[in-house]
Design a protein around this motif. Structure first.
Motif, PDB file in Angstrom:
ATOM      1  N   ASP A   1      -3.927 -67.913 -78.871  1.00 52.71           N
ATOM      2  CA  ASP A   1      -4.421 -66.481 -78.693  1.00 52.71           C
ATOM      3  C   ASP A   1      -2.883 -65.962 -78.801  1.00 52.71           C
ATOM      4  O   ASP A   1      -2.473 -66.037 -78.277  1.00 52.71           O
ATOM      5  N   TYR A   2      -3.265 -64.316 -78.983  1.00 48.87           N
ATOM      6  CA  TYR A   2      -1.392 -62.915 -78.775  1.00 48.87           C
ATOM      7  C   TYR A   2      -2.577 -62.318 -78.227  1.00 48.87           C
ATOM      8  O   TYR A   2      -3.366 -61.596 -80.174  1.00 48.87           O
ATOM      9  N   GLU A   3      -2.280 -61.450 -78.105  1.00 54.76           N
ATOM     10  CA  GLU A   3      -3.005 -59.613 -77.154  1.00 54.76           C
ATOM     11  C   GLU A   3      -2.431 -58.901 -76.466  1.00 54.76           C
ATOM     12  O   GLU A   3      -1.989 -59.218 -75.687  1.00 54.76           O
ATOM     13  N   GLU A   4      -2.191 -57.814 -76.935  1.00 53.91           N
ATOM     14  CA  GLU A   4      -1.705 -56.698 -76.193  1.00 53.91           C
ATOM     15  C   GLU A   4      -3.126 -56.578 -75.353  1.00 53.91           C
ATOM     16  O   GLU A   4      -4.105 -56.226 -75.317  1.00 53.91           O
ATOM     17  N   ILE A   5      -2.108 -56.250 -73.845  1.00 55.97           N
ATOM     18  CA  ILE A   5      -2.908 -56.016 -72.839  1.00 55.97           C
ATOM     19  C   ILE A   5      -2.660 -54.538 -71.965  1.00 55.97           C
ATOM     20  O   ILE A   5      -1.878 -54.192 -71.690  1.00 55.97           O
ATOM     21  N   THR A   6      -4.334 -54.247 -71.073  1.00 60.04           N
ATOM     22  CA  THR A   6      -3.098 -53.068 -70.296  1.00 60.04           C
ATOM     23  C   THR A   6      -3.403 -53.403 -68.913  1.00 60.04           C
ATOM     24  O   THR A   6      -2.698 -52.911 -68.383  1.00 60.04           O
ATOM     25  N   GLU A   7      -3.484 -54.805 -68.651  1.00 63.23           N
ATOM     26  CA  GLU A   7      -3.363 -55.816 -66.917  1.00 63.23           C
ATOM     27  C   GLU A   7      -3.425 -57.136 -66.868  1.00 63.23           C
ATOM     28  O   GLU A   7      -3.927 -57.720 -67.885  1.00 63.23           O
ATOM     29  N   ARG A   8      -2.574 -57.565 -66.562  1.00 66.81           N
ATOM     30  CA  ARG A   8      -2.426 -58.769 -66.809  1.00 66.81           C
ATOM     31  C   ARG A   8      -3.699 -59.368 -65.711  1.00 66.81           C
ATOM     32  O   ARG A   8      -3.681 -59.117 -64.381  1.00 66.81           O
ATOM     33  N   ARG A   9      -3.609 -60.477 -66.079  1.00 68.28           N
ATOM     34  CA  ARG A   9      -4.715 -61.496 -65.413  1.00 68.28           C
ATOM     35  C   ARG A   9      -3.487 -62.385 -64.148  1.00 68.28           C
ATOM     36  O   ARG A   9      -4.412 -63.037 -63.164  1.00 68.28           O
ATOM     37  N   TYR A  10      -2.719 -62.880 -64.545  1.00 70.77           N
ATOM     38  CA  TYR A  10      -1.782 -64.156 -63.457  1.00 70.77           C
ATOM     39  C   TYR A  10      -0.404 -63.011 -63.049  1.00 70.77           C
ATOM     40  O   TYR A  10       0.374 -63.969 -63.126  1.00 70.77           O
ATOM     41  N   ALA A  11      -1.016 -62.118 -62.441  1.00 62.37           N
ATOM     42  CA  ALA A  11      -0.074 -61.839 -61.696  1.00 62.37           C
ATOM     43  C   ALA A  11       1.081 -62.056 -60.615  1.00 62.37           C
ATOM     44  O   ALA A  11       2.116 -62.409 -59.999  1.00 62.37           O
ATOM     45  N   GLY A  12      -0.210 -62.860 -59.846  1.00 63.95           N
ATOM     46  CA  GLY A  12       0.032 -63.480 -58.713  1.00 63.95           C
ATOM     47  C   GLY A  12       1.134 -64.991 -59.330  1.00 63.95           C
ATOM     48  O   GLY A  12       1.743 -65.241 -57.736  1.00 63.95           O
ATOM     49  N   TRP A  13       1.702 -64.998 -59.647  1.00 67.77           N
ATOM     50  CA  TRP A  13       2.203 -66.341 -60.578  1.00 67.77           C
ATOM     51  C   TRP A  13       3.325 -66.384 -61.185  1.00 67.77           C
ATOM     52  O   TRP A  13       3.232 -65.936 -62.094  1.00 67.77           O
ATOM     53  N   THR A  14       4.316 -67.046 -61.164  1.00 68.76           N
ATOM     54  CA  THR A  14       5.716 -66.998 -61.860  1.00 68.76           C
ATOM     55  C   THR A  14       5.308 -67.669 -63.185  1.00 68.76           C
ATOM     56  O   THR A  14       5.470 -67.607 -64.156  1.00 68.76           O
ATOM     57  N   MET A  15       4.112 -68.380 -62.404  1.00 71.72           N
ATOM     58  CA  MET A  15       4.323 -69.793 -63.062  1.00 71.72           C
ATOM     59  C   MET A  15       2.920 -70.234 -62.639  1.00 71.72           C
ATOM     60  O   MET A  15       3.452 -71.200 -61.486  1.00 71.72           O
TER      61      MET A  15
END
Length: 141
Positions: free
Chosen positions: A78-92
């Motif tokens: 999957d690859y898509e442009e997004i308006t906001e992150r889902r996983y912003a809380g993790w560097t990984m």
């Protein structure tokens, strides 16, 4: 512009634990400076990783992953442009799928095993969302 990329690969050797730890260390060093966040899910044989960040940074990291000798059968799911992150809380963030309740996998897969090469990207992103909701992903910012 932000993008989200999801890929799967198979482990080249059986020392997956060592490989995962090395990937996590490299991610925590590399990702903050490049604005990349995400989650790595794995078993003893399979990796599945979602990456978020600027298009150039994510594409560059994916190109590096394609050349990484620790992976084989790398498949873009999957690859898509997004308006906001889902996983912003993790560097990984990290999820060892061998330790996940099999009933979670059965919601998204015909069998209670992680087989991302045979699943749709959207289903896998839903699975990762459920792992987040059940606190199955560990990691730090």
């Amino acid at each position: 512009m932000l993008v989200r990329l999801l890929y799967a690969s198979r482990a080249v050797d059986e020392k997956t634990c060592d490989t995962v730890q090395l990937i996590m260390q490299q991610s925590r060093l590399h990702n903050p400076a490049n604005g990349i966040t995400g989650v790595l899910c794995h078993t003893d044989q399979v990796f599945m990783q979602v990456l978020e960040g600027g298009r150039e940074a994510v594409n560059s990291l994916y190109a590096h992953i394609l050349r990484d000798p620790r992976h084989k059968d790398v498949m873009l799911l999957d690859y898509e442009e997004i308006t906001e992150r889902r996983y912003a809380g993790w560097t990984m963030g990290q999820a060892n799928m061998s330790k996940i309740n099999p009933s979670i996998l059965l919601k998204y897969s015909p069998l209670p095993v992680l087989d991302p090469h045979g699943m749709s990207g959207k289903m896998l992103l839903s699975l990762i969302d459920e792992l987040m909701a059940t606190a199955s992903i560990v990691g730090r910012t």
